[in-house]
Scaffold this active site. Structure first.
Site, PDB file in Angstrom:
ATOM      1  N   ARG A 140       0.828  -1.219   0.000  1.00 19.02           N
ATOM      2  CA  ARG A 140       0.000   0.000   0.000  1.00 19.02           C
ATOM      3  C   ARG A 140       0.859   1.266   0.000  1.00 19.02           C
ATOM      4  O   ARG A 140       0.503   2.261   0.626  1.00 19.02           O
ATOM      5  CB  ARG A 140      -0.948   0.044   1.198  1.00 19.02           C
ATOM      6  CG  ARG A 140      -2.039  -0.994   1.186  1.00 19.02           C
ATOM      7  CD  ARG A 140      -3.162  -0.567   0.237  1.00 19.02           C
ATOM      8  NE  ARG A 140      -4.064  -1.687   0.009  1.00 19.02           N
ATOM      9  CZ  ARG A 140      -5.183  -1.879   0.692  1.00 19.02           C
ATOM     10  NH1 ARG A 140      -5.544  -1.028   1.601  1.00 19.02           N
ATOM     11  NH2 ARG A 140      -5.935  -2.917   0.435  1.00 19.02           N
TER      12      ARG A 140
ATOM     13  N   ARG B 160      -6.794  11.180  -7.099  1.00 18.02           N
ATOM     14  CA  ARG B 160      -7.956  10.304  -6.983  1.00 18.02           C
ATOM     15  C   ARG B 160      -9.263  11.078  -6.781  1.00 18.02           C
ATOM     16  O   ARG B 160     -10.350  10.516  -7.004  1.00 18.02           O
ATOM     17  CB  ARG B 160      -7.771   9.349  -5.800  1.00 18.02           C
ATOM     18  CG  ARG B 160      -7.151   7.973  -6.079  1.00 18.02           C
ATOM     19  CD  ARG B 160      -8.052   7.087  -6.890  1.00 18.02           C
ATOM     20  NE  ARG B 160      -9.442   7.115  -6.430  1.00 18.02           N
ATOM     21  CZ  ARG B 160      -9.897   6.528  -5.340  1.00 18.02           C
ATOM     22  NH1 ARG B 160      -9.094   5.789  -4.604  1.00 18.02           N
ATOM     23  NH2 ARG B 160     -11.154   6.640  -4.987  1.00 18.02           N
TER      24      ARG B 160
ATOM     25  N   TYR C 185     -14.537 -12.273   0.316  1.00 17.00           N
ATOM     26  CA  TYR C 185     -15.350 -11.113  -0.080  1.00 17.00           C
ATOM     27  C   TYR C 185     -16.618 -11.551  -0.783  1.00 17.00           C
ATOM     28  O   TYR C 185     -17.701 -10.998  -0.545  1.00 17.00           O
ATOM     29  CB  TYR C 185     -14.537 -10.152  -0.962  1.00 17.00           C
ATOM     30  CG  TYR C 185     -13.465  -9.454  -0.165  1.00 17.00           C
ATOM     31  CD1 TYR C 185     -13.790  -8.428   0.719  1.00 17.00           C
ATOM     32  CD2 TYR C 185     -12.137  -9.836  -0.254  1.00 17.00           C
ATOM     33  CE1 TYR C 185     -12.816  -7.801   1.484  1.00 17.00           C
ATOM     34  CE2 TYR C 185     -11.148  -9.226   0.506  1.00 17.00           C
ATOM     35  CZ  TYR C 185     -11.496  -8.206   1.367  1.00 17.00           C
ATOM     36  OH  TYR C 185     -10.541  -7.599   2.124  1.00 17.00           O
TER      37      TYR C 185
ATOM     38  N   ASP D  58      -6.449  -3.525  -7.576  1.00 20.36           N
ATOM     39  CA  ASP D  58      -7.026  -4.106  -6.369  1.00 20.36           C
ATOM     40  C   ASP D  58      -7.284  -5.583  -6.621  1.00 20.36           C
ATOM     41  O   ASP D  58      -7.486  -5.997  -7.765  1.00 20.36           O
ATOM     42  CB  ASP D  58      -8.331  -3.406  -5.967  1.00 20.36           C
ATOM     43  CG  ASP D  58      -8.721  -3.782  -4.534  1.00 20.36           C
ATOM     44  OD1 ASP D  58      -8.201  -3.162  -3.596  1.00 20.36           O
ATOM     45  OD2 ASP D  58      -9.486  -4.749  -4.352  1.00 20.36           O
TER      46      ASP D  58
ATOM     47  N   ARG E 173      -3.524   6.403   0.405  1.00 16.84           N
ATOM     48  CA  ARG E 173      -3.972   7.591   1.137  1.00 16.84           C
ATOM     49  C   ARG E 173      -2.922   8.267   1.998  1.00 16.84           C
ATOM     50  O   ARG E 173      -3.131   9.391   2.442  1.00 16.84           O
ATOM     51  CB  ARG E 173      -5.198   7.240   1.987  1.00 16.84           C
ATOM     52  CG  ARG E 173      -6.442   7.112   1.138  1.00 16.84           C
ATOM     53  CD  ARG E 173      -7.536   6.428   1.878  1.00 16.84           C
ATOM     54  NE  ARG E 173      -7.131   5.080   2.245  1.00 16.84           N
ATOM     55  CZ  ARG E 173      -7.766   4.304   3.095  1.00 16.84           C
ATOM     56  NH1 ARG E 173      -8.836   4.751   3.720  1.00 16.84           N
ATOM     57  NH2 ARG E 173      -7.345   3.077   3.349  1.00 16.84           N
TER      58      ARG E 173
HETATM   59  O1  1CP Z   1       0.299   0.351  -3.294  1.00 17.48           O
HETATM   60  C1  1CP Z   1      -0.195  -0.788  -3.320  1.00 17.48           C
HETATM   61  O2  1CP Z   1       0.047  -1.648  -2.450  1.00 17.48           O
HETATM   62  C2  1CP Z   1      -1.033  -1.193  -4.534  1.00 17.48           C
HETATM   63  C3  1CP Z   1      -2.428  -1.016  -4.384  1.00 17.48           C
HETATM   64  C4  1CP Z   1      -3.342  -2.043  -3.728  1.00 17.48           C
HETATM   65  C5  1CP Z   1      -3.158  -3.391  -3.368  1.00 17.48           C
HETATM   66  C6  1CP Z   1      -1.896  -4.209  -3.431  1.00 17.48           C
HETATM   67  C7  1CP Z   1      -4.681  -1.723  -3.447  1.00 17.48           C
HETATM   68  C8  1CP Z   1      -5.296  -0.416  -3.681  1.00 17.48           C
HETATM   69  N1  1CP Z   1      -5.321  -2.848  -3.010  1.00 17.48           N
HETATM   70  C9  1CP Z   1      -4.405  -3.877  -2.928  1.00 17.48           C
HETATM   71  C10 1CP Z   1      -4.665  -5.272  -2.560  1.00 17.48           C
HETATM   72  C11 1CP Z   1      -5.796  -5.561  -1.660  1.00 17.48           C
HETATM   73  N2  1CP Z   1      -7.072  -5.106  -1.710  1.00 17.48           N
HETATM   74  C12 1CP Z   1      -5.721  -6.510  -0.611  1.00 17.48           C
HETATM   75  C13 1CP Z   1      -4.505  -7.297  -0.302  1.00 17.48           C
HETATM   76  C14 1CP Z   1      -3.541  -6.486   0.491  1.00 17.48           C
HETATM   77  C15 1CP Z   1      -3.929  -6.279   1.922  1.00 17.48           C
HETATM   78  O3  1CP Z   1      -4.068  -7.287   2.648  1.00 17.48           O
HETATM   79  O4  1CP Z   1      -4.073  -5.120   2.309  1.00 17.48           O
HETATM   80  C16 1CP Z   1      -6.970  -6.582   0.007  1.00 17.48           C
HETATM   81  C17 1CP Z   1      -7.365  -7.451   1.185  1.00 17.48           C
HETATM   82  C18 1CP Z   1      -7.828  -5.691  -0.693  1.00 17.48           C
HETATM   83  C19 1CP Z   1      -9.246  -5.456  -0.432  1.00 17.48           C
HETATM   84  C20 1CP Z   1      -9.448  -4.027  -0.102  1.00 17.48           C
HETATM   85  N3  1CP Z   1      -9.467  -3.033  -1.045  1.00 17.48           N
HETATM   86  C21 1CP Z   1      -9.570  -3.450   1.168  1.00 17.48           C
HETATM   87  C22 1CP Z   1      -9.528  -4.181   2.514  1.00 17.48           C
HETATM   88  C23 1CP Z   1     -10.881  -4.279   3.144  1.00 17.48           C
HETATM   89  C24 1CP Z   1     -10.909  -5.275   4.319  1.00 17.48           C
HETATM   90  O5  1CP Z   1     -11.325  -6.435   4.109  1.00 17.48           O
HETATM   91  O6  1CP Z   1     -10.542  -4.861   5.445  1.00 17.48           O
HETATM   92  C25 1CP Z   1      -9.708  -2.059   0.974  1.00 17.48           C
HETATM   93  C26 1CP Z   1      -9.888  -0.986   2.008  1.00 17.48           C
HETATM   94  C27 1CP Z   1      -9.628  -1.828  -0.436  1.00 17.48           C
HETATM   95  C28 1CP Z   1      -9.664  -0.520  -1.145  1.00 17.48           C
HETATM   96  C29 1CP Z   1      -8.349  -0.061  -1.640  1.00 17.48           C
HETATM   97  N4  1CP Z   1      -7.515  -0.785  -2.481  1.00 17.48           N
HETATM   98  C30 1CP Z   1      -6.403  -0.032  -2.784  1.00 17.48           C
HETATM   99  C31 1CP Z   1      -6.551   1.233  -2.137  1.00 17.48           C
HETATM  100  C32 1CP Z   1      -5.567   2.376  -2.243  1.00 17.48           C
HETATM  101  C33 1CP Z   1      -7.754   1.194  -1.423  1.00 17.48           C
HETATM  102  C34 1CP Z   1      -8.349   2.309  -0.583  1.00 17.48           C
HETATM  103  C35 1CP Z   1      -9.456   2.954  -1.296  1.00 17.48           C
HETATM  104  C36 1CP Z   1      -9.223   4.371  -1.702  1.00 17.48           C
HETATM  105  O7  1CP Z   1      -8.106   4.948  -1.635  1.00 17.48           O
HETATM  106  O8  1CP Z   1     -10.233   4.939  -2.124  1.00 17.48           O
END
Ligand code: 1CP
Length: 357
Positions: free
Chosen positions: A40, A53, A164, A89, A44
């Site tokens: 990540r 964004r 999910y 994602d 943010r």
């Molecule tokens: O910079 C990076 O790492 C690349 C971007 C990235 C990655 C690798 C995003 C963008 N998502 C992911 C993978 C992802 N998505 C995972 C695996 C990594 C981890 O364990 O954190 C998972 C579980 C998700 C699912 C997901 N997407 C969640 C988690 C929800 C939960 O179950 O608690 C969330 C909050 C998202 C949204 C998301 N994905 C990425 C971003 C930057 C965001 C935030 C949304 C936004 O900025 O509007």
């Protein structure tokens, strides 16, 4: 155009991403210094990310090659990390296949019609590779811009994606998922088979367009016992890696709370096992054995503490990482949104300084 990751042009060492410290550490080869990137790292914690964004929904942004390219490059420029990770994602392959999913701000992925029956599993549309043209465009552009810095492609592992789909959104206990796994073993297998095929398609598209490393996120696998993981999940994660065929890219495999599963996660076909902060890396090295490298494992919450604590913990992780065949410095999970980006840049510098020869 000068690639953002360009190094000394007069240097005689090979500089392509295949020779990068990340790829070398992943393969257990000697490195010039410990490579570091952050899960990540795009997101943010960066004001420039929030600005780009603004006004675009998450899953729309992930399908816009201009935004994907720029957001992926932001942390590389700012922090000097040793790898970029594609801005995308884990639910994107499902979205591209036509499953109704939204990422709700402050919540995460929400599925309109959760998978609850065998018929729901059969109704899931397959991922058509030709729908991934936007992804290939973004990856090609990124590889050109990044020069010697490797791009990590990624996908969600079948289990974590299944959570999910079955829960309908983020969950703590994953009770419905486990109930489905126990009560509907055939539908479970069919669901995870399908998710493995789609994850492999998603990864192949990224590698064929130029990604140098892949990471399979099985973020929530740590909720399972080792026996259930080995029998009901691992074969499907292995199928994702097998789906890469002979593509010669290192494979990172990561989950949270997987201390009891580390050896199995390696056995699924990883070159690098990702470790969260709960197990020190010297102990993790003992658990995964000498055939695999490690990635991790600074607690992301440490980055919210004072500088002396950050430095002490970074030193400890670098030191304990020396027990592994190879070490890729990372956090134990993603960057927390409140993290001061200056601290991330400082950690990159410190890891390089501590590990440089
Ligand atoms: O910079 C990076 O790492 C690349 C971007 C990235 C990655 C690798 C995003 C963008 N998502 C992911 C993978 C992802 N998505 C995972 C695996 C990594 C981890 O364990 O954190 C998972 C579980 C998700 C699912 C997901 N997407 C969640 C988690 C929800 C939960 O179950 O608690 C969330 C909050 C998202 C949204 C998301 N994905 C990425 C971003 C930057 C965001 C935030 C949304 C936004 O900025 O509007």
């Amino acid at each position: 155009m000068t690639p953002v990751g360009a190094t000394d042009p007069g240097s005689s060492t090979p500089t392509g991403p295949a020779h990068s410290d990340l790829v070398r550490a992943a393969r257990g080869l000697p490195v010039s210094r410990t490579p570091v990137w952050f899960m990540r790292q795009a997101g943010r914690s960066l004001p420039e990310y929030r600005a780009l964004r603004a006004g675009t929904a998450m899953l729309e942004a992930c399908q816009d090659p201009d935004l994907v390219t720029e957001i992926t490059l932001q942390p590389v420029r700012r922090h000097g990390v040793d790898a970029a990770i594609l801005f995308s994602d884990i639910v994107l392959p499902l979205v591209v296949s036509g499953v109704d999913i939204e990422i709700k701000p402050g919540i995460g992925p929400v599925v309109a019609q959760p998978v609850r029956t065998v018929a729901d599993v059969d109704a899931l549309p397959p991922l058509e590779p030709q729908r991934l043209a936007f992804l290939e465009t973004a990856v090609r552009r990124l590889v050109a811009e990044l020069g010697p810095t490797p791009l990590i492609g990624f996908a969600g592992a079948p289990f974590t994606l299944a959570t999910y789909l079955i829960e309908g959104g983020p969950s703590k206990e994953h009770a419905r998922t486990k109930a489905f796994m126990y009560a509907e073993p055939q539908a479970w297998t069919r669901l995870l088979d399908r998710l493995a095929v789609s994850a492999a398609t998603f990864l192949r598209a990224q590698v064929d367009a130029g990604a140098s490393v892949v990471q399979l996120f099985d973020s929530w696998a740590g909720v399972l016992s080792a026996a259930d993981y080995a029998e009901r999940v691992l074969p499907h994660s292995r199928a994702v890696f097998d789906g890469l065929g002979d593509r010669d890219v290192p494979r990172i495999h990561f989950g949270v709370g997987t201390g009891e599963l580390l050896a199995l996660i390696g056995d699924a076909g990883a070159d690098v096992v990702g470790v969260d902060w709960r197990v020190p890396l010297d102990e993790a090295a003992r658990r995964v054995g000498p055939q695999r490298s490690l990635q991790g494992n600074l607690d992301p919450a440490v980055l919210l503490a004072d500088r002396a604590t950050v430095d002490r913990e970074v030193r400890r992780v670098v030191e304990q990482g020396r027990a592994a065949r190879g070490h890729v410095f990372n956090l134990g999970h993603g960057v927390l949104p409140d993290t001061d980006p200056g601290v991330l840049s400082h950690v990159v510098e410190l890891v390089h300084e501590l590990s440089g020869r």
